[in-house]
Design an enzyme around this catalytic site. Structure first.
Site, mmCIF file in Angstrom:
data_model
loop_
_atom_site.group_PDB
_atom_site.id
_atom_site.type_symbol
_atom_site.label_atom_id
_atom_site.label_comp_id
_atom_site.label_asym_id
_atom_site.label_seq_id
_atom_site.Cartn_x
_atom_site.Cartn_y
_atom_site.Cartn_z
ATOM 1 N N ARG A 36 0.832 -1.215 0.000
ATOM 2 C CA ARG A 36 0.000 0.000 0.000
ATOM 3 C C ARG A 36 0.869 1.270 0.000
ATOM 4 O O ARG A 36 0.577 2.276 0.642
ATOM 5 C CB ARG A 36 -0.975 0.012 1.195
ATOM 6 C CG ARG A 36 -1.844 -1.253 1.313
ATOM 7 C CD ARG A 36 -2.540 -1.617 0.017
ATOM 8 N NE ARG A 36 -3.419 -2.779 0.151
ATOM 9 C CZ ARG A 36 -3.199 -3.962 -0.451
ATOM 10 N NH1 ARG A 36 -2.135 -4.151 -1.224
ATOM 11 N NH2 ARG A 36 -4.067 -4.945 -0.294
ATOM 12 N N LEU A 76 5.732 0.122 8.903
ATOM 13 C CA LEU A 76 5.783 -0.133 10.343
ATOM 14 C C LEU A 76 6.759 -1.245 10.700
ATOM 15 O O LEU A 76 7.246 -1.301 11.829
ATOM 16 C CB LEU A 76 4.375 -0.462 10.852
ATOM 17 C CG LEU A 76 3.406 0.738 10.794
ATOM 18 C CD1 LEU A 76 1.967 0.281 10.965
ATOM 19 C CD2 LEU A 76 3.759 1.787 11.853
ATOM 20 N N GLY A 119 2.353 8.838 7.747
ATOM 21 C CA GLY A 119 3.428 9.420 6.950
ATOM 22 C C GLY A 119 2.999 9.747 5.529
ATOM 23 O O GLY A 119 3.613 10.604 4.877
ATOM 24 N N GLU A 122 1.719 13.123 5.851
ATOM 25 C CA GLU A 122 2.859 14.038 6.028
ATOM 26 C C GLU A 122 3.537 14.323 4.685
ATOM 27 O O GLU A 122 3.928 15.454 4.399
ATOM 28 C CB GLU A 122 3.872 13.431 7.006
ATOM 29 C CG GLU A 122 3.317 13.292 8.417
ATOM 30 C CD GLU A 122 4.341 12.696 9.370
ATOM 31 O OE1 GLU A 122 4.588 11.478 9.305
ATOM 32 O OE2 GLU A 122 4.925 13.447 10.161
ATOM 33 N N GLU A 142 -1.160 7.136 14.049
ATOM 34 C CA GLU A 142 -0.035 7.072 14.994
ATOM 35 C C GLU A 142 -0.528 6.796 16.412
ATOM 36 O O GLU A 142 0.088 6.018 17.150
ATOM 37 C CB GLU A 142 0.758 8.383 14.967
ATOM 38 C CG GLU A 142 1.687 8.531 13.781
ATOM 39 C CD GLU A 142 1.011 9.069 12.525
ATOM 40 O OE1 GLU A 142 -0.233 9.108 12.485
ATOM 41 O OE2 GLU A 142 1.725 9.424 11.579
ATOM 42 N N GLY A 150 6.450 11.704 12.614
ATOM 43 C CA GLY A 150 7.898 11.934 12.588
ATOM 44 C C GLY A 150 8.365 12.509 11.269
ATOM 45 O O GLY A 150 9.553 12.760 11.077
#
Ligand code: 1HE
Length: 268
Positions: A36, A76, A119, A122, A142, A150
Site C-alpha cells: 500500500r 511499520l 506518513g 505528512e 499514529e 515523525g
C-alpha cells in the site's frame, strides 16, 4: 539503488519509485502497491535523492501512488526494532527528504486517492498542491500504533487544518473524507475517481509555464513570510518582487500583455 526503475540516467531510484517525463513535468510514482505504498528507508532515501538530483529541464513534478491507495504511511515493520537514537535518525531522514520537496527547486502537485494516512499524509502536506480523488481519506493512525508523527506532520499539518483538528485526529482516530478534507484544507481540488492524474498534469503543465522566478517566490517566500514578523515579511516581499520584475522573462510577459498578445485574467 537500481537505475532500472528510472527513465533518466541522472536519477537512480529504488524499485519502489518510478520516474517518467511528460515534457517539462516529471512524474514520480510511489510504486509499492503490495504494501500500500508504505514508505521504507530505501524509499525515503530515494525521495530525497530524486528531489535533490532532478534534471534542470524539469519545471514541475507530479507525485502519485500506484494501486488502491496513495500511501499507508511509514513502513511499520522498520520501526518495530528501532531504539531511541535510531528513531531520531529515522525521523530526521524523513525531514530531510520532505524539506527537499517543500523547499526544492520546483513546485510539486500530489494526487491523493484511497488511504492518505500517517506518513502518507505528512508526505502530501510537504507538496505544494494537492488534488484529491473522491476515494481519498485522511487519518493519523499514529495514536493507535503507540507512536507519534515523525515526518514533519506536527509542523505542517496544523498549518493546513489547525492544531485542534490535528489533536483530535491523533487522539481519537478521526478520519476525514475527500470532500470534507478539501473544505478543511487537506486538498485544493477534488475530482472523480481516476481523474486525479490528468488534473494534476494539467496543473503542473500550467505551473511549468510560469516564469521560474515566480514559481521560486511562491514556494520559498510565501511559507517563510507566513512565519516571520510583519516588517521582515514586507521587506522580503519588496526584495522578491523587485528581483522577479527585473528578470527578462517578466519584461517579456509584461510586454506581451501591453501589446495584447497575452490572455486576460478571467474567471472560468
Ligand atoms: C503495511 C503498511 C504499513 C499496509 N507498514 N506494512 N500506517 C498505518 O497505520 C496504516 C496501516 N495500513 C492500513 O491500515 C491498511 O493497510 C490500509 C487501510 C492502508 C489498506 O488496507 P488493505 O486491506 O487494502 O491492505 P492490507 O491487507 O492491510 O495491507 C496489504 C499489505 O501491506 C499487508 O502486508 P502482507 O504482507 O500481509 O500482504 C500489510 O501488512 C502491508 N501494509 N500498510 C507496513 N504502514 C515518519 S513517522 C510516520 C508514522 C506513520 O506513518 S504511522 C501510520 C502507519
Amino acid at each position: 539503488m537500481s537505475a532500472a526503475s528510472s527513465s533518466d540516467p541522472a536519477i537512480d531510484l529504488p524499485p519502489s519509485l518510478l520516474f517518467e517525463r511528460r515534457g517539462p513535468v516529471g512524474l514520480l510514482r510511489l510504486s509499492r502497491p503490495q504494501k500500500r505504498n508504505a514508505i521504507d528507508d530505501v524509499t525515503i532515501q530515494g525521495i530525497e535523492h530524486f528531489f535533490s538530483a532532478m534534471p534542470d529541464d524539469i519545471k514541475a513534478v507530479v507525485l502519485h501512488g500506484e494501486g488502491e491507495h496513495f500511501c499507508a504511511g511509514l513502513d511499520l515493520s522498520e520501526l518495530a526494532e528501532s531504539d531511541i537514537a535510531g528513531g531520531i535518525a529515522h525521523s530526521r531522514a524523513w525531514h530531510r527528504a520532505f524539506e527537499h520537496i517543500e523547499f526544492g527547486r520546483v513546485p510539486v502537485v500530489a494526487v491523493l486517492h484511497g488511504a492518505v494516512v500517517g506518513g502518507g499524509l505528512e508526505l502530501a502536506a510537504a507538496c505544494h498542491i494537492r488534488v484529491a480523488e473522491r476515494s481519498a481519506y485522511y487519518a493519523l493512525p499514529e495514536g493507535s500504533r503507540g507512536i507519534f508523527v515523525g515526518g514533519g506532520g506536527s509542523v505542517r499539518l496544523p498549518r493546513l487544518v489547525g492544531v485542534s483538528r490535528v489533536i483530535d485526529m491523533m487522539l481519537t482516530g478521526r478520519t476525514y473524507g475527500a470532500e470534507e478534507g478539501a473544505a478543511l484544507g487537506f486538498s485544493h481540488y477534488v475530482v472523480d475517481a481516476g481523474a486525479g492524474l490528468a488534473k494534476a498534469l494539467e496543473l503542473a503543465e500550467r505551473i511549468a509555464g510560469n516564469a521560474p522566478m515566480t514559481n521560486f517566490a511562491a514556494i520559498h517566500v510565501l511559507p517563510h513570510n507566513a512565519e516571520q514578523d510583519r516588517a521582515s515579511g514586507l521587506l522580503m516581499e519588496s526584495l522578491m518582487s523587485a528581483i522577479a520584475q527585473g528578470d527578462p522573462e517578466a519584461k517579456r510577459r509584461l510586454r506581451d500583455f501591453l501589446e495584447k498578445r497575452a490572455p486576460k485574467t478571467v474567471h472560468r
